[in-house]
Design a protein around this motif. Structure first.
Motif, PDB file in Angstrom:
ATOM      1  N   GLY A  62      17.203 -56.097  44.135  1.00 25.69           N
ATOM      2  CA  GLY A  62      16.958 -57.516  43.878  1.00 25.69           C
ATOM      3  C   GLY A  62      17.996 -58.406  44.526  1.00 25.69           C
ATOM      4  N   PHE A  63      19.248 -57.974  44.482  1.00 27.36           N
ATOM      5  CA  PHE A  63      20.330 -58.729  45.112  1.00 27.36           C
ATOM      6  C   PHE A  63      20.123 -58.836  46.619  1.00 27.36           C
ATOM      7  CE2 PHE A  63      24.539 -58.638  47.189  1.00 27.36           C
ATOM      8  CZ  PHE A  63      25.074 -59.813  46.687  1.00 27.36           C
ATOM      9  N   ALA A  64      19.758 -57.722  47.255  1.00 31.22           N
ATOM     10  CA  ALA A  64      19.541 -57.722  48.703  1.00 31.22           C
ATOM     11  C   ALA A  64      18.392 -58.654  49.085  1.00 31.22           C
ATOM     12  CB  ALA A  64      19.253 -56.302  49.184  1.00 31.22           C
ATOM     13  N   PHE A  65      17.321 -58.663  48.299  1.00 27.86           N
ATOM     14  CA  PHE A  65      16.178 -59.533  48.600  1.00 27.86           C
ATOM     15  C   PHE A  65      16.564 -61.011  48.498  1.00 27.86           C
ATOM     16  CE2 PHE A  65      12.517 -62.007  47.024  1.00 27.86           C
ATOM     17  CZ  PHE A  65      11.655 -61.848  48.104  1.00 27.86           C
ATOM     18  N   ILE A  66      17.298 -61.369  47.467  1.00 26.54           N
ATOM     19  CA  ILE A  66      17.694 -62.774  47.291  1.00 26.54           C
ATOM     20  C   ILE A  66      18.630 -63.212  48.402  1.00 26.54           C
ATOM     21  CG2 ILE A  66      18.959 -64.355  45.781  1.00 26.54           C
ATOM     22  CD1 ILE A  66      17.858 -62.760  43.410  1.00 26.54           C
ATOM     23  N   VAL A  67      19.578 -62.367  48.770  1.00 23.85           N
ATOM     24  CA  VAL A  67      20.487 -62.718  49.870  1.00 23.85           C
ATOM     25  C   VAL A  67      19.716 -62.880  51.167  1.00 23.85           C
ATOM     26  CG1 VAL A  67      22.374 -61.831  51.301  1.00 23.85           C
ATOM     27  CG2 VAL A  67      22.515 -61.685  48.812  1.00 23.85           C
ATOM     28  N   TYR A  68      18.716 -62.026  51.386  1.00 24.00           N
ATOM     29  CA  TYR A  68      17.886 -62.138  52.589  1.00 24.00           C
ATOM     30  C   TYR A  68      17.153 -63.477  52.638  1.00 24.00           C
ATOM     31  CZ  TYR A  68      14.172 -61.132  55.952  1.00 24.00           C
ATOM     32  OH  TYR A  68      13.295 -61.186  57.019  1.00 24.00           O
ATOM     33  N   MET A  69      16.801 -64.034  51.491  1.00 25.47           N
ATOM     34  CA  MET A  69      16.091 -65.313  51.439  1.00 25.47           C
ATOM     35  C   MET A  69      16.973 -66.485  51.869  1.00 25.47           C
ATOM     36  SD  MET A  69      13.006 -64.608  50.600  1.00 25.47           S
ATOM     37  CE  MET A  69      12.336 -66.192  50.110  1.00 25.47           C
ATOM     38  N   GLY A  70      18.291 -66.337  51.781  1.00 24.75           N
ATOM     39  CA  GLY A  70      19.155 -67.381  52.315  1.00 24.75           C
ATOM     40  C   GLY A  70      20.100 -68.006  51.313  1.00 24.75           C
ATOM     41  N   HIS A  71      20.795 -69.053  51.785  1.00 21.17           N
ATOM     42  CA  HIS A  71      21.869 -69.692  51.033  1.00 21.17           C
ATOM     43  C   HIS A  71      21.374 -70.311  49.727  1.00 21.17           C
ATOM     44  CE1 HIS A  71      23.196 -69.436  55.188  1.00 21.17           C
ATOM     45  NE2 HIS A  71      24.443 -69.636  54.799  1.00 21.17           N
ATOM     46  N   LEU A  72      20.278 -71.037  49.798  1.00 19.94           N
ATOM     47  CA  LEU A  72      19.804 -71.774  48.632  1.00 19.94           C
ATOM     48  C   LEU A  72      19.379 -70.829  47.518  1.00 19.94           C
ATOM     49  CD1 LEU A  72      19.730 -74.799  48.241  1.00 19.94           C
ATOM     50  CD2 LEU A  72      17.290 -74.784  48.741  1.00 19.94           C
ATOM     51  N   TYR A  73      18.697 -69.741  47.864  1.00 13.64           N
ATOM     52  CA  TYR A  73      18.267 -68.775  46.863  1.00 13.64           C
ATOM     53  C   TYR A  73      19.471 -68.024  46.280  1.00 13.64           C
ATOM     54  CZ  TYR A  73      13.543 -69.639  48.547  1.00 13.64           C
ATOM     55  OH  TYR A  73      12.349 -70.241  48.890  1.00 13.64           O
ATOM     56  N   SER A  74      20.458 -67.744  47.110  1.00 16.03           N
ATOM     57  CA  SER A  74      21.673 -67.084  46.610  1.00 16.03           C
ATOM     58  C   SER A  74      22.408 -67.991  45.630  1.00 16.03           C
ATOM     59  CB  SER A  74      22.582 -66.712  47.784  1.00 16.03           C
ATOM     60  OG  SER A  74      21.931 -65.831  48.677  1.00 16.03           O
ATOM     61  N   THR A  75      22.444 -69.295  45.941  1.00 15.40           N
ATOM     62  CA  THR A  75      23.076 -70.254  45.033  1.00 15.40           C
ATOM     63  C   THR A  75      22.338 -70.310  43.699  1.00 15.40           C
ATOM     64  OG1 THR A  75      23.842 -71.587  46.906  1.00 15.40           O
ATOM     65  CG2 THR A  75      23.745 -72.668  44.756  1.00 15.40           C
ATOM     66  N   ALA A  76      20.999 -70.327  43.761  1.00 15.97           N
ATOM     67  CA  ALA A  76      20.203 -70.336  42.530  1.00 15.97           C
ATOM     68  C   ALA A  76      20.464 -69.076  41.708  1.00 15.97           C
ATOM     69  CB  ALA A  76      18.719 -70.455  42.873  1.00 15.97           C
ATOM     70  N   MET A  77      20.628 -67.936  42.371  1.00 15.76           N
ATOM     71  CA  MET A  77      20.923 -66.692  41.666  1.00 15.76           C
ATOM     72  C   MET A  77      22.252 -66.791  40.920  1.00 15.76           C
ATOM     73  SD  MET A  77      21.657 -62.905  43.296  1.00 15.76           S
ATOM     74  CE  MET A  77      23.102 -63.555  44.159  1.00 15.76           C
ATOM     75  N   VAL A  78      23.269 -67.356  41.569  1.00 22.10           N
ATOM     76  CA  VAL A  78      24.574 -67.509  40.923  1.00 22.10           C
ATOM     77  C   VAL A  78      24.467 -68.409  39.697  1.00 22.10           C
ATOM     78  CG1 VAL A  78      26.919 -68.396  41.220  1.00 22.10           C
ATOM     79  CG2 VAL A  78      25.845 -67.087  43.053  1.00 22.10           C
ATOM     80  N   MET A  79      23.700 -69.493  39.816  1.00 26.98           N
ATOM     81  CA  MET A  79      23.535 -70.405  38.677  1.00 26.98           C
ATOM     82  C   MET A  79      22.852 -69.713  37.499  1.00 26.98           C
ATOM     83  SD  MET A  79      22.400 -73.967  40.530  1.00 26.98           S
ATOM     84  CE  MET A  79      23.520 -74.867  41.603  1.00 26.98           C
ATOM     85  N   VAL A  80      21.829 -68.922  37.782  1.00 26.45           N
ATOM     86  CA  VAL A  80      21.128 -68.201  36.712  1.00 26.45           C
ATOM     87  C   VAL A  80      22.076 -67.204  36.041  1.00 26.45           C
ATOM     88  CG1 VAL A  80      19.279 -66.554  36.223  1.00 26.45           C
ATOM     89  CG2 VAL A  80      18.849 -68.502  37.725  1.00 26.45           C
ATOM     90  N   ILE A  81      22.869 -66.506  36.838  1.00 29.63           N
ATOM     91  CA  ILE A  81      23.838 -65.561  36.277  1.00 29.63           C
ATOM     92  C   ILE A  81      24.830 -66.282  35.376  1.00 29.63           C
ATOM     93  CG2 ILE A  81      25.797 -64.081  36.893  1.00 29.63           C
ATOM     94  CD1 ILE A  81      24.189 -63.155  39.318  1.00 29.63           C
ATOM     95  N   GLN A  82      25.291 -67.452  35.802  1.00 28.07           N
ATOM     96  CA  GLN A  82      26.233 -68.217  34.984  1.00 28.07           C
ATOM     97  C   GLN A  82      25.617 -68.623  33.650  1.00 28.07           C
ATOM     98  OE1 GLN A  82      27.203 -71.322  37.815  1.00 28.07           O
ATOM     99  NE2 GLN A  82      29.219 -70.452  38.178  1.00 28.07           N
ATOM    100  N   ILE A  83      24.358 -68.997  33.655  1.00 30.78           N
ATOM    101  CA  ILE A  83      23.688 -69.390  32.410  1.00 30.78           C
ATOM    102  C   ILE A  83      23.592 -68.191  31.461  1.00 30.78           C
ATOM    103  CG2 ILE A  83      21.482 -70.139  31.438  1.00 30.78           C
ATOM    104  CD1 ILE A  83      21.116 -71.876  33.961  1.00 30.78           C
ATOM    105  N   PHE A  84      23.243 -67.012  31.988  1.00 28.14           N
ATOM    106  CA  PHE A  84      23.165 -65.825  31.140  1.00 28.14           C
ATOM    107  C   PHE A  84      24.539 -65.424  30.616  1.00 28.14           C
ATOM    108  CE2 PHE A  84      18.921 -65.208  32.913  1.00 28.14           C
ATOM    109  CZ  PHE A  84      18.251 -64.647  31.838  1.00 28.14           C
ATOM    110  N   MET A  85      25.568 -65.547  31.457  1.00 31.03           N
ATOM    111  CA  MET A  85      26.920 -65.248  30.989  1.00 31.03           C
ATOM    112  C   MET A  85      27.337 -66.193  29.866  1.00 31.03           C
ATOM    113  SD  MET A  85      28.852 -64.564  34.631  1.00 31.03           S
ATOM    114  CE  MET A  85      30.470 -64.499  33.878  1.00 31.03           C
TER     115      MET A  85
END
Length: 420
Positions: A62-85
């Protein structure tokens, strides 16, 4: 005689009760950890190992797929992780009985969290946002106003939360409420602020986000593998399952991987180019001297049967060695800190959202430490010094109105005509 027997029984019972009241936080002695046996000899561990492996494969995919999608999707992933943390950590000190007497108090924690998110990401992403809407005059002026008053907006949102907190104070609940207030701010400072450096790394180029993150993953995986099959000597009391064999084996593997991965990742422009706006397209740019290969002739003592006489190395690979050293020696202390924290609260994991791993926070403890180091290292030792055309343009677009920019354009044209 019967009274003496009763007294003895009563004394023994009291001793047992007192014994039960002692702290259950028992740290195994180094000499007795694992009884000197390998974890691989414990067949009960195989089930948890396969569960952990299965979850790891899904996370990496899942991480590899999101990184492949680009900067904006990677940023969204970090934000979601922060909310869960934040959710896991908010729940850690919550008490259902007190919360029932404080309706809406949980919303206050999230108010402070999203205010902090608006402040941090507003500062990090303001320039890319301005660059995205430059072609539209109305949106440009609107976004420019938001950027200009961004700090004031965040301040008043925070003050609103502060007043909200004061107005909700209840008698006999002061200690719990102030404890929650302090706990929320600690989460914002220690967890949210550190992990936000990850987004800054992403927009400097996915390379500066992906390489540190992968090194932490590699170090974690090989520390588990070496510890599972060869671990005998305990490393630190805070985390009895950590062994010197796992630590050393993972360190060597991580440093070698850093050198190799930097060469592989550094050859893709869409990974190395910085993102200046919020678009999602692929990037092409001048890779810069760090990502241009240099050939090194091997010394004469290399055996004749060795197939290569010279090797191609990217200058960024030497920087990657520093990343590998930090990821293998210093970053694990983020995990030790989390282990001590969990012991203090007598919990095994921060959550159970990832089978075999625990919660999101359990996987991000070392990543936060690494993200801060990667950002500071990049700003201090990698980023070029001096003023560039891009920096001047950023200042003009951010701080001048559209009319002021037109005036500057006319005056600059006049000056250039006079010099020709």
């Amino acid at each position: 005689m019967q009274k003496e027997n009763n007294a003895a029984v009563s004394s023994a019972a009291t001793a047992r009760v007192r014994h039960r009241k002692r702290s259950n936080e028992v740290v195994p002695e180094p000499s007795k950890a694992n009884d000197g046996n390998l974890l691989v000899d414990n067949h009960n561990k195989y089930k948890s190992m396969w569960i952990r492996t299965y979850s790891t494969v899904w996370m990496i995919g899942g991480f590899a797929f999101i990184v492949y999608m680009g900067h904006l999707y990677s940023t969204a992933m970090v934000m979601v992780i922060q909310i869960f943390m934040a959710k896991e950590l908010f729940n850690l000190l919550r008490k259902a009985h007190e919360d029932r007497h404080l309706p809406g108090f949980r919303l206050l924690n999230w108010h402070f969290f999203f205010t902090a998110m608006l402040f941090v990401y507003g500062r990090l992403l303001s320039q890319p946002l301005v660059n995205t809407v430059t072609s539209d005059k109305f949106l440009y002026q609107f976004v420019g106003s938001l950027v200009k008053y961004h700090m004031a907006i965040c301040y008043f949102l925070y003050i609103a939360g502060f007043v909200w907190f004061i107005l909700t104070l209840k008698k006999k609940m002061y200690k719990y409420q102030f404890g929650q207030y302090a706990w929320t701010h600690m989460i914002l400072i220690v967890v949210f602020t550190q992990s936000s450096f990850t987004v800054a790394n992403i927009f400097e180029g996915i390379f500066w986000f992906l390489l540190p993150a992968l090194l932490i993953v590699i170090n974690d995986i090989f520390a588990y593998i070496f510890g599972f099959f060869f671990g005998r000597t305990p490393l630190i009391k805070l985390s009895p399952k950590k062994t010197w064999e796992g630590f050393i084996g993972a360190s060597v593997t991580t440093i070698i991987s850093a050198f190799v991965l930097a060469n592989v990742l550094g050859r893709f422009q869409w990974l190395t180019c910085p993102r200046k706006d919020l678009s999602t397209g692929w990037l092409q740019c001048d890779p810069g001297p760090l990502f241009k290969p240099e050939n090194y002739t091997l010394p004469g003592w290399i055996p004749q049967w060795f197939p290569w006489k010279e090797i191609s190395v990217l200058p960024v690979q030497w920087h990657a060695l520093c990343f590998g050293l930090f990821a293998s020696i210093i970053a694990p202390f983020g995990g030790f800190f989390a282990s001590g924290f969990k012991r203090a609260f007598k919990i095994k994991d921060f959550g159970d959202s990832i089978p075999g791993h625990g919660g999101i926070t359990d996987r991000m403890d070392c990543q936060m430490v690494m993200a801060v180091f990667a950002y500071i290292y990049h700003q201090s030792f990698v980023m070029r010094e001096g003023i560039s055309v891009e920096m001047i343009l950023d200042l003009i677009l951010t701080n001048l109105t559209f009319e002021e920019q037109q005036t500057l354009f006319v005056k600059l044209g006049q000056i250039l005509q006079e010099r020709l």
